[in-house]
Write an enzyme that holds these catalytic residues in place. Structure first.
Site, PDB file in Angstrom:
ATOM      1  N   ASP A  59       0.825  -1.213   0.000  1.00  0.00           N
ATOM      2  CA  ASP A  59       0.000   0.000   0.000  1.00  0.00           C
ATOM      3  C   ASP A  59       0.859   1.264   0.000  1.00  0.00           C
ATOM      4  O   ASP A  59       1.971   1.265   0.536  1.00  0.00           O
ATOM      5  CB  ASP A  59      -0.919  -0.034   1.235  1.00  0.00           C
ATOM      6  CG  ASP A  59      -2.093   0.927   1.097  1.00  0.00           C
ATOM      7  OD1 ASP A  59      -2.420   1.332  -0.037  1.00  0.00           O
ATOM      8  OD2 ASP A  59      -2.687   1.269   2.139  1.00  0.00           O
TER       9      ASP A  59
ATOM     10  N   ARG B 153      -0.025   7.744  -2.652  1.00  0.00           N
ATOM     11  CA  ARG B 153       0.556   8.816  -1.825  1.00  0.00           C
ATOM     12  C   ARG B 153       1.993   9.099  -2.228  1.00  0.00           C
ATOM     13  O   ARG B 153       2.442  10.250  -2.222  1.00  0.00           O
ATOM     14  CB  ARG B 153       0.473   8.427  -0.334  1.00  0.00           C
ATOM     15  CG  ARG B 153      -0.905   8.661   0.251  1.00  0.00           C
ATOM     16  CD  ARG B 153      -1.082   7.952   1.567  1.00  0.00           C
ATOM     17  NE  ARG B 153      -1.317   6.523   1.365  1.00  0.00           N
ATOM     18  CZ  ARG B 153      -1.301   5.617   2.336  1.00  0.00           C
ATOM     19  NH1 ARG B 153      -1.028   5.988   3.571  1.00  0.00           N
ATOM     20  NH2 ARG B 153      -1.555   4.364   2.061  1.00  0.00           N
TER      21      ARG B 153
ATOM     22  N   HIS C  41       2.081   3.496  -9.159  1.00  0.00           N
ATOM     23  CA  HIS C  41       1.895   2.057  -9.407  1.00  0.00           C
ATOM     24  C   HIS C  41       3.065   1.496 -10.215  1.00  0.00           C
ATOM     25  O   HIS C  41       3.515   0.381  -9.985  1.00  0.00           O
ATOM     26  CB  HIS C  41       0.569   1.799 -10.129  1.00  0.00           C
ATOM     27  CG  HIS C  41      -0.625   2.135  -9.276  1.00  0.00           C
ATOM     28  ND1 HIS C  41      -0.767   1.677  -7.997  1.00  0.00           N
ATOM     29  CD2 HIS C  41      -1.719   2.920  -9.513  1.00  0.00           C
ATOM     30  CE1 HIS C  41      -1.898   2.153  -7.483  1.00  0.00           C
ATOM     31  NE2 HIS C  41      -2.490   2.915  -8.382  1.00  0.00           N
TER      32      HIS C  41
ATOM     33  N   SER D 167      -7.457  -5.515  -5.060  1.00  0.00           N
ATOM     34  CA  SER D 167      -8.500  -6.139  -4.237  1.00  0.00           C
ATOM     35  C   SER D 167      -9.848  -6.136  -4.951  1.00  0.00           C
ATOM     36  O   SER D 167     -10.053  -5.387  -5.919  1.00  0.00           O
ATOM     37  CB  SER D 167      -8.631  -5.393  -2.901  1.00  0.00           C
ATOM     38  OG  SER D 167      -9.323  -4.175  -3.079  1.00  0.00           O
ATOM     39  N   THR D 168     -10.775  -6.934  -4.432  1.00  0.00           N
ATOM     40  CA  THR D 168     -12.132  -6.950  -5.005  1.00  0.00           C
ATOM     41  C   THR D 168     -12.815  -5.593  -4.802  1.00  0.00           C
ATOM     42  O   THR D 168     -13.802  -5.302  -5.464  1.00  0.00           O
ATOM     43  CB  THR D 168     -12.997  -8.054  -4.349  1.00  0.00           C
ATOM     44  OG1 THR D 168     -12.863  -7.977  -2.915  1.00  0.00           O
ATOM     45  CG2 THR D 168     -12.576  -9.443  -4.793  1.00  0.00           C
ATOM     46  N   GLU D 169     -12.279  -4.773  -3.910  1.00  0.00           N
ATOM     47  CA  GLU D 169     -12.859  -3.442  -3.667  1.00  0.00           C
ATOM     48  C   GLU D 169     -12.191  -2.361  -4.539  1.00  0.00           C
ATOM     49  O   GLU D 169     -12.710  -1.250  -4.654  1.00  0.00           O
ATOM     50  CB  GLU D 169     -12.700  -3.049  -2.186  1.00  0.00           C
ATOM     51  CG  GLU D 169     -13.625  -3.798  -1.235  1.00  0.00           C
ATOM     52  CD  GLU D 169     -13.245  -5.266  -1.041  1.00  0.00           C
ATOM     53  OE1 GLU D 169     -12.040  -5.578  -0.954  1.00  0.00           O
ATOM     54  OE2 GLU D 169     -14.165  -6.111  -1.002  1.00  0.00           O
ATOM     55  N   ASN D 170     -11.032  -2.688  -5.121  1.00  0.00           N
ATOM     56  CA  ASN D 170     -10.308  -1.666  -5.894  1.00  0.00           C
ATOM     57  C   ASN D 170     -11.005  -1.287  -7.211  1.00  0.00           C
ATOM     58  O   ASN D 170     -10.618  -0.307  -7.852  1.00  0.00           O
ATOM     59  CB  ASN D 170      -8.855  -2.091  -6.154  1.00  0.00           C
ATOM     60  CG  ASN D 170      -7.967  -2.022  -4.921  1.00  0.00           C
ATOM     61  OD1 ASN D 170      -7.042  -2.815  -4.742  1.00  0.00           O
ATOM     62  ND2 ASN D 170      -8.209  -1.049  -4.045  1.00  0.00           N
TER      63      ASN D 170
ATOM     64  N   ARG E  39     -12.242   2.359  -7.928  1.00  0.00           N
ATOM     65  CA  ARG E  39     -11.341   3.455  -8.329  1.00  0.00           C
ATOM     66  C   ARG E  39     -11.654   3.946  -9.738  1.00  0.00           C
ATOM     67  O   ARG E  39     -12.314   3.255 -10.510  1.00  0.00           O
ATOM     68  CB  ARG E  39      -9.893   2.965  -8.243  1.00  0.00           C
ATOM     69  CG  ARG E  39      -9.541   2.628  -6.819  1.00  0.00           C
ATOM     70  CD  ARG E  39      -8.070   2.414  -6.649  1.00  0.00           C
ATOM     71  NE  ARG E  39      -7.786   2.108  -5.263  1.00  0.00           N
ATOM     72  CZ  ARG E  39      -6.585   2.148  -4.724  1.00  0.00           C
ATOM     73  NH1 ARG E  39      -5.553   2.466  -5.468  1.00  0.00           N
ATOM     74  NH2 ARG E  39      -6.405   1.866  -3.452  1.00  0.00           N
TER      75      ARG E  39
ATOM     76  N   ARG F 256       2.371  -4.689   6.187  1.00  0.00           N
ATOM     77  CA  ARG F 256       1.596  -3.682   5.454  1.00  0.00           C
ATOM     78  C   ARG F 256       2.395  -2.390   5.406  1.00  0.00           C
ATOM     79  O   ARG F 256       2.783  -1.857   6.444  1.00  0.00           O
ATOM     80  CB  ARG F 256       0.236  -3.419   6.107  1.00  0.00           C
ATOM     81  CG  ARG F 256      -0.559  -2.374   5.300  1.00  0.00           C
ATOM     82  CD  ARG F 256      -2.027  -2.277   5.664  1.00  0.00           C
ATOM     83  NE  ARG F 256      -2.690  -1.413   4.678  1.00  0.00           N
ATOM     84  CZ  ARG F 256      -3.943  -1.505   4.303  1.00  0.00           C
ATOM     85  NH1 ARG F 256      -4.727  -2.407   4.839  1.00  0.00           N
ATOM     86  NH2 ARG F 256      -4.442  -0.687   3.389  1.00  0.00           N
TER      87      ARG F 256
ATOM     88  N   ARG G 288      -5.039  -1.942   9.204  1.00  0.00           N
ATOM     89  CA  ARG G 288      -6.173  -2.820   8.858  1.00  0.00           C
ATOM     90  C   ARG G 288      -5.724  -3.843   7.825  1.00  0.00           C
ATOM     91  O   ARG G 288      -4.695  -3.678   7.179  1.00  0.00           O
ATOM     92  CB  ARG G 288      -7.361  -2.004   8.350  1.00  0.00           C
ATOM     93  CG  ARG G 288      -7.046  -1.087   7.178  1.00  0.00           C
ATOM     94  CD  ARG G 288      -8.291  -0.353   6.682  1.00  0.00           C
ATOM     95  NE  ARG G 288      -7.943   0.647   5.681  1.00  0.00           N
ATOM     96  CZ  ARG G 288      -7.848   1.962   5.916  1.00  0.00           C
ATOM     97  NH1 ARG G 288      -8.116   2.453   7.112  1.00  0.00           N
ATOM     98  NH2 ARG G 288      -7.496   2.788   4.941  1.00  0.00           N
TER      99      ARG G 288
HETATM  100  C1  IPE Z   1      -5.275  -2.701   0.036  1.00  0.00           C
HETATM  101  O1  IPE Z   1      -5.020  -1.366  -0.168  1.00  0.00           O
HETATM  102  C2  IPE Z   1      -5.304  -3.430  -1.273  1.00  0.00           C
HETATM  103  C3  IPE Z   1      -4.017  -3.580  -1.942  1.00  0.00           C
HETATM  104  C4  IPE Z   1      -2.857  -3.215  -1.483  1.00  0.00           C
HETATM  105  C5  IPE Z   1      -4.081  -4.225  -3.226  1.00  0.00           C
HETATM  106  P1  IPE Z   1      -6.195  -0.299  -0.291  1.00  0.00           P
HETATM  107  O2  IPE Z   1      -5.546   1.024  -0.489  1.00  0.00           O
HETATM  108  O3  IPE Z   1      -7.185  -0.717  -1.302  1.00  0.00           O
HETATM  109  O4  IPE Z   1      -6.872  -0.393   1.161  1.00  0.00           O
HETATM  110  P2  IPE Z   1      -7.792   0.636   1.935  1.00  0.00           P
HETATM  111  O5  IPE Z   1      -8.827   1.146   0.967  1.00  0.00           O
HETATM  112  O6  IPE Z   1      -6.902   1.752   2.415  1.00  0.00           O
HETATM  113  O7  IPE Z   1      -8.357  -0.150   3.064  1.00  0.00           O
HETATM  114  C1  IPE Z   2      -1.707   0.193  -3.218  1.00  0.00           C
HETATM  115  O1  IPE Z   2      -1.466   1.561  -3.281  1.00  0.00           O
HETATM  116  C2  IPE Z   2      -1.927  -0.435  -4.565  1.00  0.00           C
HETATM  117  C3  IPE Z   2      -3.327  -0.792  -4.847  1.00  0.00           C
HETATM  118  C4  IPE Z   2      -4.305  -0.780  -3.982  1.00  0.00           C
HETATM  119  C5  IPE Z   2      -3.624  -1.185  -6.203  1.00  0.00           C
HETATM  120  P1  IPE Z   2      -2.645   2.612  -3.281  1.00  0.00           P
HETATM  121  O2  IPE Z   2      -3.030   2.869  -4.701  1.00  0.00           O
HETATM  122  O3  IPE Z   2      -3.773   2.177  -2.418  1.00  0.00           O
HETATM  123  O4  IPE Z   2      -1.926   3.878  -2.670  1.00  0.00           O
HETATM  124  P2  IPE Z   2      -2.504   4.892  -1.584  1.00  0.00           P
HETATM  125  O5  IPE Z   2      -2.942   4.077  -0.408  1.00  0.00           O
HETATM  126  O6  IPE Z   2      -3.639   5.610  -2.235  1.00  0.00           O
HETATM  127  O7  IPE Z   2      -1.351   5.782  -1.286  1.00  0.00           O
HETATM  128 MG    MG Z   3      -4.157   2.417  -0.422  1.00  0.00          MG
END
Ligand code: IPE
Ligand code: IPE
Ligand code: MG
Length: 228
Positions: free
Chosen positions: A15, A19, A32, A60-63, A66, A176, A182
């Site tokens: 993660d 940022r 990325h 993730s299944t929640e991504n 975006r 993490r 979390r």
């Molecule tokens: C968790 O990161 C999923 C991955 C690293 C692939 P997220 O950025 O999606 O998690 P949340 O939204 O902060 O919980």
């Molecule tokens: C994790 O980095 C990668 C994925 C979830 C695909 P993020 O894209 O969630 O980066 P932040 O948390 O927004 O910085």
């Molecule tokens: Mg993130």
């Protein structure tokens, strides 16, 4: 370089890419891209210190919530890495297994993923790559599989034998990056007794030294598993 052989399986919630890019006044996609290079370095480092199995959380299944542009950038990197896996990572005696629900992917993408899995299937080390992975979906799929087999009573062993990472022991350590406390729907079944290590380091900044710190901290932990 620390000795990582006390860890059989390490998992990473990668993660902080967005940022990292924002700090540089760059689009999230840039983070990325940087993160994908870090992924390769960190995975190689973990094998070098003697860890035999690695799981990474890439999407993730929640991504899917975006913006489309960001999702496309992530899948374009993933697409590049699929062939790269066989070329570079697979040659290091690493077996690649993609974990997650492939049903939304194109037939062509699924075929390429299967090809990598097939080509690396005899290798000893394991790399599980979570792509459209969600732990709740994984547990439901395991249970549905058992129901389809005619089971009416399910044991813990049944589910453990059906989760995506069943070829490896549960992760000893989950790292993490990005500082959030979390699990975000990652390995919920397998993490029952995993040690958790959270660092503020953003994923693209993660180095072998940071892995060493996590491993050293792991070695100081007293794993009681409910006992004394
Ligand atoms: C968790 O990161 C999923 C991955 C690293 C692939 P997220 O950025 O999606 O998690 P949340 O939204 O902060 O919980
Ligand atoms: C994790 O980095 C990668 C994925 C979830 C695909 P993020 O894209 O969630 O980066 P932040 O948390 O927004 O910085
Ligand atoms: Mg993130």
């Amino acid at each position: 370089m620390t000795d990582g052989t006390s860890i059989k399986h390490i998992a990473f919630i990668m993660d902080g890419n967005g940022r990292w890019a924002k700090k540089r006044h760059m689009p999230r996609e840039f983070g990325h891209k940087a993160g994908s290079e870090t992924f390769e370095n960190i995975v190689n480092y973990c094998y070098d210190i003697g860890i035999g199995a690695i799981t990474v959380y890439a999407f993730s299944t929640e991504n899917w919530k975006r913006p489309q542009k960001e999702i496309e950038a992530i899948f374009s990197l993933f697409s590049f890495y699929i062939d790269h896996y066989v070329e570079k990572i697979g040659k290091r005696n690493v077996r690649i297994i993609f974990i997650g629900d492939r049903s939304p992917f194109s037939a062509e993408l699924v075929r390429r993923m299967e090809n990598v899995e097939e080509k690396t299937s005899k290798n000893e080390r394991i790399l599980y790559v979570g792509i459209n992975y969600g732990a709740r979906a994984e547990i439901c799929a395991a249970v549905n599989g058992l129901i389809a087999e005619g089971k009416t009573n399910v044991t813990e062993e049944d589910i453990s034998a059906r989760v995506y990472t069943h070829l490896s022991p549960d992760p000893d350590l989950i790292v993490r990056t990005g500082g959030e406390y979390r699990l975000s729907n990652f390995l919920l079944w397998q993490s029952a007794y995993s040690e958790l290590y959270i660092t503020d380091t953003l994923w693209p900044d993660m180095t072998g030294d940071d892995v060493d710190k996590a491993v050293e901290e792991f070695k100081r932990r007293n794993r009681r598993y409910g006992g004394l």
